[in-house]
Write an enzyme that holds these catalytic residues in place. Structure first.
Site: not given
Ligand code: PAF
Length: 251
Positions: A39, A127, A158, A14-15, A130
């Site tokens: 967070q 997300d 994930s 995903g990344h 987000q």
């Molecule tokens: O989605 C994430 O991995 C985190 O919430 C992020 C956007 C890198 C912020 O720490």
């Protein structure tokens, strides 16, 4: 043009999709790897968050990152932290279950933008709330969302998936089954019923919320809502999983 892909590490395909998208836009792709304590409302989740920096560097490089940045805490938060607010959108759904989570996200994203000064930043649609909150930050940085990458059975990739037990991993696909079964339903009420009944077939899944919303406002959708999205969150084996799907458009 610098494109930033902010991550917390434990990289997966995903990344890599985010990094590839970034690379399609620019020859300068910075991948940040920083586990942001602000967070995490749950200390245990922070401690157990998977860490694999060497593998991350390999995966990011293979996907096209030109700079991989692993800042120290002090670099991101020198001195007193002035926490930003994610506003009302940060208080509902994910934000209701994870108080201050989104305040922590906007605070770190703002710091990453201040330091890297990217023209563009790429985030995953998994997300979805987000992504909406980061877009609403109205910074000068262009925000691009990239569709969710899924496992063979539909489970959204994930970093938390590796913490699932073997049985939990099997049960986890109920989330995608519910979304996929509902996405072509003729009405919002029927879609909601399909989601609820599908989720109920999997006792291991402890549902937090399962809703169909207007994807622009996050208000509950009705028949006149143009862009509807189903959002689901819950726990399996105590591990929080979230996913979403545009209604009327399966993936
Ligand atoms: O989605 C994430 O991995 C985190 O919430 C992020 C956007 C890198 C912020 O720490």
């Amino acid at each position: 043009m610098t494109v930033l892909v902010p991550t917390m590490g434990a990289l997966h395909k995903g990344h890599q999709a985010l990094i590839k998208r970034a690379r399609s836009l620019s020859k300068e792709v910075v991948v940040s790897i920083f586990i942001n304590p602000l967070q995490f409302e749950n200390k245990d989740d922070l401690e157990k968050y998977p860490r694999s920096p060497e593998k991350d560097i390999q995966l990011a490089t293979l996907a096209g990152a030109t700079e991989i940045w692993l800042p120290e805490y002090e670099e991101i938060y020198p001195g007193d932290i002035s926490k930003l607010s994610a506003g009302p959108l940060g208080q509902i759904f994910e934000g209701k279950s994870r108080p201050e989570h989104f305040d922590g996200v906007v605070t770190v994203v703002n710091r990453l933008f201040e330091i890297v000064k990217p023209t563009t930043a790429v985030f995953g649609e998994k997300d979805f709330q987000q992504l909406a909150i980061i877009k609403a930050m109205k910074s000068k940085v262009e925000i691009i969302g990239v569709p969710t990458v899924r496992e063979f059975d539909g489970l959204a990739l994930s970093s938390r998936n590796i913490r699932l037990t073997e049985q939990g991993r099997v049960s986890a696909n109920v989330i995608h089954r519910a979304l996929a079964a509902a996405h072509l339903a003729p009405t919002v009420a029927i879609a909601q019923e399909i989601i609820d009944t599908t989720l109920a077939t999997e006792p291991a899944f402890k549902c937090d919320y399962a809703a169909i919303i207007d994807e622009n406002t996050f208000e509950f959708a009705n028949e006149t809502t143009k862009h509807k999205r189903a959002i689901i969150a819950g726990w399996i084996d105590g591990i929080r999983l979230i996913d979403n799907m545009r209604m009327g458009e399966g993936r």
